[in-house]
Design an enzyme around this catalytic site. Structure first.
Site, PDB file in Angstrom:
ATOM      1  N   ASP A  47     -28.032 -67.490  84.611  1.00 54.99           N
ATOM      2  CA  ASP A  47     -29.007 -67.550  83.515  1.00 54.99           C
ATOM      3  C   ASP A  47     -29.809 -66.269  83.351  1.00 54.99           C
ATOM      4  OD1 ASP A  47     -30.511 -67.752  85.829  1.00 54.99           O
ATOM      5  OD2 ASP A  47     -31.924 -69.186  84.989  1.00 54.99           O
ATOM      6  N   GLU A  48     -29.295 -65.150  83.877  1.00 55.26           N
ATOM      7  CA  GLU A  48     -30.079 -63.919  83.812  1.00 55.26           C
ATOM      8  C   GLU A  48     -29.164 -62.707  83.803  1.00 55.26           C
ATOM      9  OE1 GLU A  48     -33.932 -61.970  86.126  1.00 55.26           O
ATOM     10  OE2 GLU A  48     -32.801 -63.584  87.059  1.00 55.26           O
TER      11      GLU A  48
END
Length: 376
Positions: free
Chosen positions: A96-97
């Site tokens: 998610d990054e």
């Protein structure tokens, strides 16, 4: 991304929007741990890694769902595809990054606003974005305002926005390192930025100088899309001298393979988010099966246990000629997001220390000189 797992659950089920929501393992058990939670739950005091029973005590109307990693991976893929519409220089660091190099974009702030709006409108996912002259400052900026924040952190802003923070707030500095820094009178980021090079190197080695560079906003690492794939998978396999026909025969093989995978992960400083096994039958038919882990790992026991579980689940009882274990979706250990309870943290630290000691002895006296005993 903001509360990524919880946000995906809400995107999939809009009825959950605005309600206190938590994603947790062992949903029906008291020992379950909160993996992530919505901001409505956080307002009630619910936190990541909190025991489920404690979270429900703080928030009686908490909605709890088990993790759905396949769905999370699907949303992650769509998120990174959207980012790659703006630049080919996208470096994922976790599910998610990621980092983007937008040097060629004339209006980085407008680009960030557009990305944030598109993720919200097209995927129903909120995110926070940091903008800076290098990866470290962009990362620090991204954490300064959540949810749905956009923060710019320039080197000229360090004295006002970075230096007053506690040294433990710097990305990459864990609790134990913070405690050690505090012991030497380094309490704030400014203290670290102004610390003497000699003392830092003497007490922390080369990492001490690297920490000081970060405190002064210095980071020369490029955004490198290929770095995510350099070690995207680290594995080991073996063709068996005789076909195996039982899980009992497979278990010691997986233990040996897991040790090799663990050693390679540790050598490169990586942890794995997914463990996959390869099974090749005597008729040469080959299958691969995988499982995404709740916590990124480089632990031999965890790798071996997961591999054996997959084998028991998918083996068709035919004779097996080859077995393999592959750690996939690997990331730098310092960039991995661990969802750990206190016992897990303590266990991981002890295991890491033990491995370092054993590796040192084996380098001096030869591999295999020490064998692990069995717990009774």
């Amino acid at each position: 991304m903001n509360s990524f797992y919880a946000s995906v659950e809400i995107a999939e089920n809009p009825d959950l929007r605005g309600k206190p929501l938590a994603v947790a393992g062992n949903v029906e058990e008291r020992k379950g741990i909160i993996v992530t939670c919505s901001y409505e739950a956080r307002e009630k005091g619910v936190k990541t890694t909190m025991p489920l029973w404690q979270a429900r005590k703080l928030c009686p109307n908490l909605i709890v769902v088990p993790p759905d990693f396949e769905t999370y991976k699907s949303y992650s893929s769509r998120m990174f595809q959207l980012l790659q519409e703006y630049t080919e220089w996208v470096e994922p660091v976790s599910i998610d990054e990621g980092y983007m190099d937008v040097t060629e974009c004339k209006q980085p702030l407008e680009t960030a606003e557009e990305i944030q709006n598109r993720l919200l409108n097209e995927l129903n996912l909120p995110c926070s974005i940091g903008i800076g002259p290098n990866k470290f400052l962009a990362k620090m900026a991204s954490d300064m305002k959540k949810p749905l924040g956009i923060t710019v952190l320039r080197k000229r802003d360090l004295a006002q926005n970075l230096w007053p923070l506690k040294v433990g707030d710097l990305h990459g500095i864990g609790k134990k390192t913070e405690e050690k820094l505090n012991k030497y009178g380094i309490i704030t980021v400014k203290d670290l930025a102004e610390a003497a090079d000699y003392e830092l190197k003497q007490r922390f080695g080369i990492n001490g100088l690297k920490m000081k560079e970060r405190a002064n906003g210095i980071d020369s690492r490029p955004v490198d899309p290929s770095s995510a794939s350099d070690y995207r998978s680290i594995g080991s396999s073996t063709t068996l001298s005789e076909d195996i026909i039982s899980t009992g025969e497979a278990e010691p093989v997986f233990k040996r393979l897991a040790e090799k995978v663990m050693t390679r992960l540790k050598t490169k400083g990586y942890v794995a988010l997914t463990i996959a096994i390869t099974i090749r039958y005597s008729d040469r038919k080959t299958i691969t099966r995988s499982k995404m882990l709740l916590n990124a790992t480089q632990d031999q026991h965890e790798i071996s246990k997961t591999a054996l579980h997959l084998f028991k689940q998918h083996w068709n009882r035919e004779p097996v000629r080859l077995l393999g274990i592959t750690a996939t979706e690997v990331v730098e250990r310092e960039n991995a997001t661990y969802q750990l309870d206190l016992f897990s943290v303590e266990k991981n630290e002890k295991e890491a220390l033990l491995h370092d000691v054993l590796s040192s002895i084996e380098r001096k006296h030869g591999e295999g000189i020490i064998k692990r005993g069995k717990n009774k």
